[in-house]
Motif scaffolding. Structure first.
Motif, mmCIF file in Angstrom:
data_model
loop_
_atom_site.group_PDB
_atom_site.id
_atom_site.type_symbol
_atom_site.label_atom_id
_atom_site.label_comp_id
_atom_site.label_asym_id
_atom_site.label_seq_id
_atom_site.Cartn_x
_atom_site.Cartn_y
_atom_site.Cartn_z
ATOM 1 N N LEU A 147 0.834 -1.210 0.000
ATOM 2 C CA LEU A 147 0.000 0.000 0.000
ATOM 3 C C LEU A 147 0.869 1.261 0.000
ATOM 4 N N LYS A 148 1.975 1.227 0.727
ATOM 5 C CA LYS A 148 2.899 2.369 0.713
ATOM 6 C C LYS A 148 3.459 2.572 -0.695
ATOM 7 N N ASP A 149 3.824 1.470 -1.352
ATOM 8 C CA ASP A 149 4.319 1.550 -2.735
ATOM 9 C C ASP A 149 3.242 2.115 -3.663
ATOM 10 N N TYR A 150 2.006 1.684 -3.478
ATOM 11 C CA TYR A 150 0.873 2.142 -4.286
ATOM 12 C C TYR A 150 0.728 3.666 -4.165
ATOM 13 N N ARG A 151 0.771 4.147 -2.935
ATOM 14 C CA ARG A 151 0.651 5.599 -2.711
ATOM 15 C C ARG A 151 1.840 6.363 -3.274
ATOM 16 N N HIS A 152 3.005 5.771 -3.170
ATOM 17 C CA HIS A 152 4.202 6.413 -3.729
ATOM 18 C C HIS A 152 4.060 6.545 -5.252
ATOM 19 N N ARG A 153 3.590 5.495 -5.910
ATOM 20 C CA ARG A 153 3.377 5.552 -7.363
ATOM 21 C C ARG A 153 2.315 6.589 -7.720
ATOM 22 N N MET A 154 1.275 6.699 -6.903
ATOM 23 C CA MET A 154 0.244 7.724 -7.139
ATOM 24 C C MET A 154 0.855 9.113 -7.069
ATOM 25 N N VAL A 158 1.237 12.090 -10.078
ATOM 26 C CA VAL A 158 0.775 13.479 -9.937
ATOM 27 C C VAL A 158 1.925 14.453 -10.221
ATOM 28 N N LEU A 159 3.066 14.173 -9.647
ATOM 29 C CA LEU A 159 4.205 15.079 -9.791
ATOM 30 C C LEU A 159 4.767 15.104 -11.204
ATOM 31 N N GLN A 160 4.616 14.014 -11.929
ATOM 32 C CA GLN A 160 5.122 13.955 -13.293
ATOM 33 C C GLN A 160 4.113 14.511 -14.298
ATOM 34 N N GLY A 161 2.916 14.810 -13.823
ATOM 35 C CA GLY A 161 1.900 15.471 -14.617
ATOM 36 C C GLY A 161 1.331 14.659 -15.701
#
Length: 161
Positions: A147-154, A158-161
């Protein structure tokens, strides 16, 4: 990448009130699959199959750890299931043509004292899956890391637009 111990991880039941709502559940099942969480899906209706719904809920603790119940319109399915089990029940309100899903949402969040149903937003199947995983992660460190990895990918998306 985290490793999930499938001997520890629980199983999710996904109950949907109508076959017509199955396409909405695709985000739920794909999210559970992505996180390697086992699930079963059944079509049951609080109104059209009340006996079968009751039997499922009574027997659910033998087979599952969390239940996601998706329903539209009157949307009594999550509440009926919650009345018969102590498992966490996550309500997923389905958008309906008449009231846009507000009817479903209110049916789920306005549960009487003593019979709670955790409820996500209208048609938010991915959030229902993620909430189920968060509950299961209380017993599984590998799932917590996933789940931490999932949120990191999310966040990266967002940051990569």
């Amino acid at each position: 990448m985290s490793t999930i111990d499938n001997s520890v991880i629980g199983k999710v039941a996904i109950i949907v009130g109508s076959k017509s709502d199955l396409p909405i559940l695709e985000k739920c099942t794909s999210t559970l699959d992505e996180l390697h969480v086992p699930w079963d899906m059944k079509v049951l209706s609080a109104h059209r199959t009340p006996f079968e719904t009751q039997q499922f809920a009574i027997d659910s603790e033998e087979h599952y750890d969390v239940i996601i119940a998706a329903a539209g319109k009157a949307a009594h399915l999550p509440g009926v299931i919650a009345a018969y089990t102590l498992l966490p029940v996550i309500g997923l309100p389905i958008k309906s043509p008449a009231l846009g899903g507000l009817d479903s949402l209110l049916s789920m969040v306005q549960m009487p004292k003593g019979v709670p149903v955790a409820t996500v937003g209208i048609n938010e199947a991915e959030n229902a899956a993620l909430l189920a995983c968060q509950i299961l992660a209380l017993k599984d460190e590998g799932l917590k890391e996933a789940l931490k990895d999932y949120r990191h990918r999310m966040a990266e998306d967002v940051l990569q637009g």
